[in-house]
Scaffold this active site. Structure first.
Site, mmCIF file in Angstrom:
data_model
loop_
_atom_site.group_PDB
_atom_site.id
_atom_site.type_symbol
_atom_site.label_atom_id
_atom_site.label_comp_id
_atom_site.label_asym_id
_atom_site.label_seq_id
_atom_site.Cartn_x
_atom_site.Cartn_y
_atom_site.Cartn_z
ATOM 1 N N PHE A 59 0.844 -1.201 0.000
ATOM 2 C CA PHE A 59 0.000 0.000 0.000
ATOM 3 C C PHE A 59 0.874 1.244 0.000
ATOM 4 O O PHE A 59 2.062 1.208 0.344
ATOM 5 C CB PHE A 59 -0.950 0.008 1.204
ATOM 6 C CG PHE A 59 -0.261 0.040 2.546
ATOM 7 C CD1 PHE A 59 -0.002 1.251 3.179
ATOM 8 C CD2 PHE A 59 0.138 -1.123 3.177
ATOM 9 C CE1 PHE A 59 0.634 1.303 4.406
ATOM 10 C CE2 PHE A 59 0.775 -1.091 4.409
ATOM 11 C CZ PHE A 59 1.018 0.121 5.030
ATOM 12 N N CYS A 60 0.255 2.368 -0.412
ATOM 13 C CA CYS A 60 0.937 3.659 -0.435
ATOM 14 C C CYS A 60 -0.118 4.742 -0.247
ATOM 15 O O CYS A 60 -1.271 4.446 0.066
ATOM 16 C CB CYS A 60 1.702 3.844 -1.733
ATOM 17 S SG CYS A 60 0.656 3.778 -3.210
ATOM 18 N N THR A 61 0.245 5.992 -0.432
ATOM 19 C CA THR A 61 -0.662 7.093 -0.119
ATOM 20 C C THR A 61 -1.883 7.124 -1.037
ATOM 21 O O THR A 61 -3.020 7.116 -0.574
ATOM 22 C CB THR A 61 0.080 8.443 -0.212
ATOM 23 O OG1 THR A 61 1.246 8.391 0.608
ATOM 24 C CG2 THR A 61 -0.821 9.578 0.266
#
Length: 315
Positions: free
Chosen positions: A180-182
């Site tokens: 996951f990331c922003t």
């Protein structure tokens, strides 16, 4: 209602003619008084722009519908937010080798990305004991919030992630990897990289942390802390409400309330992370900049030094 609409967008798609698109894209943005930064590369488009709502939607229609794009951005998605003041000073359309730099140009997210997981299905996935969960963001972002049980690669930049993957063979000890990331762009690219390295079951959070915080109620959330964002809000929590973090204007590290109690914290000048990394001359320059910011605020004027200076656009 706030005056200016901000649109954050990206799409991995083959754009072999991306150089030819630069001038007309800049022209339509300037004609509509749009400001911000858009990145074009052979692998797609990425960026954030702001302006009056009708002007933003004109540019988005151009990207999705103009014949010059040949329908390649017809399903382009964007995320909206509002600002009282224009958050950018100029409009730039930049040509890049990558729209988010990983340093492995042969990785093609438009063809190789992992499986999207909707926010409402994310909790079940990351609670699965057969899943290894990896936060693909940088250390200063992870420091203020992440998902329960996530591995922190402790990277300073996204380009360090491939080396970290190669060093950590334990990632293959479980059959599934979730990343996951922003906002989704980095985890699309990182899952594509994992697949290129032989990982088979790779998943990523659709729309990133921001989509999760906007979609999943706080009482059901597995998110802990706040989420760093690449704009003046600095951090957000559930419901995308602005958080408690502020930015150190010297080193750009996000500072929570406890950080701002440090004896090394001087507004606009230094914090505990950077106080011993700048010279006395630099600190004097930062102090003068802060003085000018405060004078401009007293006159109800904007000061260019007061605005957030972003890291490379990531999401």
């Amino acid at each position: 209602m706030s005056k200016y609409l901000t649109a954050a967008l990206y799409k991995f798609v083959s754009l072999p003619d991306y150089r030819d698109q630069q001038a007309p894209l800049l022209a339509i943005c300037v004609a509509n008084q749009i400001k911000g930064t858009l990145l074009l590369a052979e692998e797609g488009i990425n960026g954030t722009i702001a302006g009056l709502p009708e002007h933003i939607h004109t540019v988005l229609r151009y990207l999705r519908e103009d014949a010059s794009w040949q329908g390649r951005l017809a399903d382009l998605e964007h995320k909206e937010s509002w600002a009282e003041q224009m958050p950018f000073y100029r409009m730039k359309v930049r040509l890049k080798q990558e729209i988010v730099k990983l340093g492995v140009p042969e990785v093609k997210p438009s063809e190789m990305a992992g499986t999207y997981v909707k926010p409402e299905d994310w909790n079940a996935l990351i609670s699965d004991p057969d899943v290894i969960l990896v936060d693909t963001r940088n250390d200063y972002e992870v420091a203020i919030g992440t998902f329960q049980g996530a591995i922190n690669p402790e990277t300073k930049s996204f380009t360090e992630l491939p080396a970290w993957v190669k060093e950590h063979t334990e990632l293959k000890q479980k059959p599934k990897v979730a990343m996951f990331c922003t906002g989704g762009i980095r985890c699309e690219k990182s899952t594509a990289y994992l697949r290129s390295q032989g990982f088979e079951e790779v998943y990523h959070l659709q729309g990133g942390i921001l989509n999760y915080l906007e979609t999943v109620p706080a009482e059901q959330s597995l998110w802990q802390g706040e989420c760093f964002v690449f704009d003046e809000r600095v951090s957000v929590g559930h419901g995308l409400q602005q958080g408690d973090y502020q930015l150190c204007r010297a080193c750009r590290f996000p500072l929570g309330p406890e950080d701002r109690q440090s004896p090394h914290y001087v507004l606009g000048v230094s914090c505990a992370h950077c106080h011993d990394q700048t010279t006395p001359e630099q600190k004097l320059a930062f102090a003068e900049r802060q003085r000018q910011v405060e004078l401009a605020e007293q006159r109800h004027e904007a000061h260019i030094g007061a605005r957030y200076t972003p890291h490379q656009h990531e999401g």
